[in-house]
Design an enzyme around this catalytic site. Structure first.
Site, PDB file in Angstrom:
ATOM      1  CD  GLU A   1      -2.996  -1.327   2.369  1.00 50.54           C
ATOM      2  OE1 GLU A   1      -2.879  -0.329   2.971  1.00 50.54           O
ATOM      3  OE2 GLU A   1      -3.612  -2.278   2.527  1.00 50.54           O
TER       4      GLU A   1
ATOM      5  CG  ASN B   1      -0.605  -7.090  -1.409  1.00 55.38           C
ATOM      6  OD1 ASN B   1      -1.271  -7.537  -2.152  1.00 55.38           O
ATOM      7  ND2 ASN B   1      -1.251  -6.869  -0.122  1.00 55.38           N
TER       8      ASN B   1
ATOM      9  CG  HIS C   1     -10.119  -5.532   0.744  1.00 52.93           C
ATOM     10  ND1 HIS C   1     -10.226  -6.594   1.485  1.00 52.93           N
ATOM     11  CD2 HIS C   1      -8.748  -5.247   0.753  1.00 52.93           C
ATOM     12  CE1 HIS C   1      -9.266  -6.874   1.900  1.00 52.93           C
ATOM     13  NE2 HIS C   1      -8.119  -6.183   1.648  1.00 52.93           N
TER      14      HIS C   1
ATOM     15  CD  GLU D   1      -4.766  -7.670   1.842  1.00 48.56           C
ATOM     16  OE1 GLU D   1      -5.779  -6.981   2.257  1.00 48.56           O
ATOM     17  OE2 GLU D   1      -3.727  -7.563   2.009  1.00 48.56           O
TER      18      GLU D   1
ATOM     19  CG  ASP E   1     -12.659  -8.536   2.059  1.00 47.01           C
ATOM     20  OD1 ASP E   1     -12.706  -7.650   0.977  1.00 47.01           O
ATOM     21  OD2 ASP E   1     -12.322  -8.548   3.161  1.00 47.01           O
TER      22      ASP E   1
HETATM   23  O1  G2I Z   1      -7.730  -3.568   6.286  1.00 48.88           O
HETATM   24  C1  G2I Z   1      -7.680  -4.807   5.529  1.00 48.88           C
HETATM   25  C2  G2I Z   1      -6.661  -5.297   4.957  1.00 48.88           C
HETATM   26  C3  G2I Z   1      -6.019  -4.293   3.953  1.00 48.88           C
HETATM   27  N1  G2I Z   1      -4.712  -4.688   3.291  1.00 48.88           N
HETATM   28  C4  G2I Z   1      -3.522  -5.116   4.241  1.00 48.88           C
HETATM   29  C5  G2I Z   1      -3.925  -5.943   5.290  1.00 48.88           C
HETATM   30  O2  G2I Z   1      -3.254  -6.303   6.266  1.00 48.88           O
HETATM   31  C6  G2I Z   1      -5.323  -5.380   6.011  1.00 48.88           C
HETATM   32  O3  G2I Z   1      -5.746  -6.401   6.948  1.00 48.88           O
HETATM   33  C7  G2I Z   1      -6.348  -6.052   8.162  1.00 48.88           C
HETATM   34  C8  G2I Z   1      -6.644  -7.166   9.012  1.00 48.88           C
HETATM   35  O4  G2I Z   1      -7.640  -7.797   8.381  1.00 48.88           O
HETATM   36  C9  G2I Z   1      -7.239  -6.467  10.421  1.00 48.88           C
HETATM   37  O5  G2I Z   1      -7.329  -7.507  11.285  1.00 48.88           O
HETATM   38  O6  G2I Z   1      -5.296  -5.145   9.028  1.00 48.88           O
HETATM   39  C10 G2I Z   1      -5.809  -4.497   9.862  1.00 48.88           C
HETATM   40  C11 G2I Z   1      -5.205  -3.301  10.382  1.00 48.88           C
HETATM   41  O7  G2I Z   1      -4.872  -2.286   9.604  1.00 48.88           O
HETATM   42  C12 G2I Z   1      -6.316  -5.578  10.923  1.00 48.88           C
HETATM   43  O8  G2I Z   1      -7.153  -4.895  12.281  1.00 48.88           O
HETATM   44  C13 G2I Z   1      -6.318  -4.932  13.168  1.00 48.88           C
HETATM   45  C14 G2I Z   1      -6.893  -3.964  14.032  1.00 48.88           C
HETATM   46  O9  G2I Z   1      -6.574  -2.680  13.694  1.00 48.88           O
HETATM   47  C15 G2I Z   1      -6.461  -4.059  15.491  1.00 48.88           C
HETATM   48  O10 G2I Z   1      -6.859  -3.230  16.385  1.00 48.88           O
HETATM   49  C16 G2I Z   1      -6.305  -5.521  16.029  1.00 48.88           C
HETATM   50  O11 G2I Z   1      -5.647  -5.649  17.158  1.00 48.88           O
HETATM   51  O12 G2I Z   1      -6.376  -6.247  13.783  1.00 48.88           O
HETATM   52  C17 G2I Z   1      -5.655  -6.390  14.690  1.00 48.88           C
HETATM   53  C18 G2I Z   1      -5.772  -7.897  15.273  1.00 48.88           C
HETATM   54  O13 G2I Z   1      -7.134  -8.465  15.443  1.00 48.88           O
END
Ligand code: G2I
Length: 672
Positions: free
Chosen positions: A165, A208, A245, A273, A275
């Site tokens: 990103e 990515n 996404h 990724e 969805d």
């Molecule tokens: O944001 C969606 C995705 C976009 N591209 C990069 C990916 O790495 C990203 O994944 C998401 C995860 O699916 C989330 O799970 O990235 C987020 C963070 O930017 C993740 O969220 C985080 C929360 O922000 C935290 O508060 C939490 O502790 O997930 C953590 C674990 O559950």
């Protein structure tokens, strides 16, 4: 080597022998992977040489519904958060690989690929990094992070999202503001890729991003220009991940165009990724079809398993509902993965393994060159499972001897194939190797220890050593590689047999492969320094249906390339033996199909001519003629030759008494 070789000492009934001797019905044997619709996402994707993966959260691995779906449906995983900077290096220089390892080890044990996500990203970045203002400090910190993390996961991660990103949303088409861009300039991306390549030259390196799916968007164009520039200047990059996404409308109209335009730059593309809000069936099918229609779209990852696992759980965007039931989009995805003949990836050029080997093969066979030489005390019916090295002006051949009484080993040497038939047979049951069940030998020279090794099966994986290959009585008594059958083999072997042990080493590790006549290829590993001790970490290196991935695997290093070649013997729809082939860029890597189907086999009667007469319809257990003789098992990339076992097509009866002979294939479609 067929399981029945073990049965020689077990006096199995003729009926049992016939049942497993390869005399399978065409219906059972047509389970060739390219002809049958699979019932899970990963297996269906694998039929076109692709993977189907999911994001995995370490915190959910204790949930049986979750892991049940994970292991049934997916053959690739991406840690959702566990390999991000704020988890791995929360404070400077202190690395926490625990959660990432939990996912990586679990995937390795199940033969699932692993995508590494992500090394350099402006989010989930600890404040000690984002507050750095000095360029040299930040450069050192970034490169150290990349190097430490990639070193740790070397051989386990198939592709890394090196930079995530980095481009801005909106109409600028430029990189976004981040500590990396603002302190180091846009060159940080190139620097990250260069560090990544030197940290792990065998991992694929991806850029990515999201909102780069619509071809005409400024952000897509910006990323495209960067990749084109990298390729033009030789900056290492192997793949582009399109996160995908999507809203409920699914992919933009030009999605496939975007995929193919990136691919045309000479990179793989992957949907990383996926969805889709509300998971409409058509939106999922359209996304999958776009990938299937692009040869270099190598895999799809959905960003979570059940709706309740999703970062967008309010939009129910995934393929399984909160209870783990398949949603309608699951079915449309599975159907779309079926593709058509035109969408197969098999044989598609792979970016960094270049065209060292062709993607289809043609061979010419000799007649039967080596036949058993029974003597007063050895009533041998068949000579089988040859291993061969050319050393000191001679071919040295080790093989199994088969008779109704069971199996043992034989050695012969000769300077020219024309003399193979007249060479003396030295029976190794008269040496310290001893009598009893010994079969399927493999020979190589260990350059560190200055010893020849003979690896063979005895029920365990065994070996003997000898300082002089030409002295049959110099072999040591058998020793075992394992104290007992590794758990993972015990759990997967079913009614199969543990056979055909095979050792190959790179500069750091030695790997021990084996088969179970039940669709699994196993791999254990130890360090070069510890070899022959310390084999551990046994995993499933490849799996398919029983007859499609049966036994007699060979693994080689291809000379002058970064390719490894895997051959596995299968049983065709005609009940005859043949070989399938795959390549990988590392021995612990995942295997991509090369000539891997019954219609495009590595070696089968259908791509072999027999100028001296068709003496066999089986192309069965054998060995490549190598370029050298050491533990790296290096083969030439050109003019391949393969020593194999064949038999009179009309022969039948007791499997152990079949008249196996050895013949030599020579490749006729070599391009160099
Ligand atoms: O944001 C969606 C995705 C976009 N591209 C990069 C990916 O790495 C990203 O994944 C998401 C995860 O699916 C989330 O799970 O990235 C987020 C963070 O930017 C993740 O969220 C985080 C929360 O922000 C935290 O508060 C939490 O502790 O997930 C953590 C674990 O559950």
């Amino acid at each position: 080597m067929n399981p029945l070789k073990r049965l020689g000492r077990r006096r199995a009934s003729v009926l049992a022998l016939l049942a497993v001797a390869g005399l399978v019905t065409p219906a059972a044997a047509t389970a060739a992977p390219d002809t049958v619709r699979a019932s899970t996402l990963g297996a269906q994707a694998a039929q076109s040489g692709r993977y189907f993966g999911t994001a995995v959260a370490a915190g959910r691995l204790g949930d049986g519904t979750y892991t049940g779906i994970l292991d049934r449906e997916f053959n690739s995983v991406t840690p959702e958060n566990e390999m991000k900077w704020d988890t791995i290096e929360r404070s400077r220089g202190s690395f926490n690989f625990g959660p990432g390892d939990q996912i990586a080890n679990r995937a390795a044990a199940r033969g699932q690929r692993l995508r590494g996500h992500t090394l350099v990203w402006h989010q989930q970045l600890p404040s000690w990094v984002s507050s750095i203002r000095d360029a040299n400090t930040l450069r050192g910190v970034m490169n150290n992070h990349i190097t430490q993390v990639m070193n740790h996961y070397k051989g386990k991660v198939y592709a890394w999202d090196v930079v995530n990103e980095a481009f801005a949303d909106g109409g600028s088409g430029q990189t976004r503001s981040s500590v990396f861009r603002d302190v180091l300039g846009t060159g940080f991306i190139e620097e990250a890729f260069r560090s990544a390549r030197s940290a792990d030259p065998s991992a694929k390196l991806c850029y990515n991003d999201y909102n780069i799916e619509n071809w005409s968007d400024a952000k897509t164009q910006g990323v495209y220009r960067m990749v084109r520039d990298f390729k033009a200047r030789g900056v290492p990059i192997d793949c582009v991940g399109l996160q995908s996404h999507f809203g409920a409308g699914g992919p933009p109209a030009g999605f496939q165009t975007t995929l193919s335009n990136f691919a045309a730059l000479g990179v793989d593309v992957q949907i990383t990724e996926l969805d889709i809000a509300q998971a409409p069936t058509a939106a999922y099918a359209n996304t999958v079809r776009a990938c299937m229609n692009v040869a270099r779209c190598t895999g799809i990852t959905v960003w979570g398993i059940r709706d309740s696992d999703s970062w967008r759980s309010g939009e129910n965007p995934l393929l399984f509902d909160r209870n783990g039931n398949k949603k309608p989009a699951y079915q449309s995805t599975l159907t779309a993965l079926g593709g058509s003949a035109a969408t197969r990836r098999t044989g598609a050029p792979s970016p960094r393994s270049a065209a060292a080997l062709p993607s289809s093969f043609r061979w010419s066979s000799s007649g039967a060159l080596i036949a058993p030489k029974p003597d007063a005390t050895h009533n041998i019916a068949g000579i089988k499972d040859p291993s061969v090295v050319y050393y000191n002006g001679k071919y040295h051949v080790f093989a199994s001897t088969a008779s109704s009484a069971g199996y043992n080993l034989v050695y012969l040497s000769f300077s020219d194939w024309s003399q193979a038939g007249s060479a003396t047979h030295h029976y190794l049951d008269r040496t310290p190797i001893g009598a009893g069940y010994r079969a399927a030998p493999q020979v190589f020279y260990n350059t560190q220890q200055r010893l020849w090794y003979l690896v063979y099966q005895t029920g365990n994986a065994s070996y003997s050593t000898n300082p002089d290959i030409s002295n049959p009585s110099g072999w040591s008594a058998p020793r075992n590689f394992y104290s007992s059958m590794p758990d993972i083999i015990r759990q997967n072997i079913g009614n199969g047999y543990w056979v055909d042990m095979w050792v190959i080493c790179d500069s750091a590790n030695c790997y021990l492969f084996s088969s179970d006549d039940n669709g699994h290829l196993y791999r254990s590993q130890t360090t070069v320094g510890q070899f022959p001790n310390g084999f551990t970490n046994t995993v499933i290196a490849a799996q398919d249906s029983k007859y499609a991935l049966f036994e007699a695997s060979n693994v080689y290093k291809v000379q002058g390339s970064n390719q490894y070649l895997l051959l596995v013997e299968a049983i065709g729809s005609d009940g005859r033996r043949y070989f399938r082939s795959w390549t990988a860029s590392s021995l612990a890597g995942s295997w991509s199909p090369l000539a891997a189907s019954e219609s495009n086999p590595f070696a089968k009667s259908s791509n072999v001519t027999f100028p001296a007469g068709t003496w066999t319809r089986d192309i069965s257990h054998g060995e490549m003629i190598r370029a050298g003789y050491d533990q790296t098992l290096t083969i030439p990339a050109c003019k391949l030759q393969y020593l194999y076992q064949g038999k009179d097509p009309n022969a039948g009866g007791d499997y152990n008494s079949l008249p196996w002979r050895l013949g030599l294939l020579t490749q006729t479609n070599s391009t160099c």
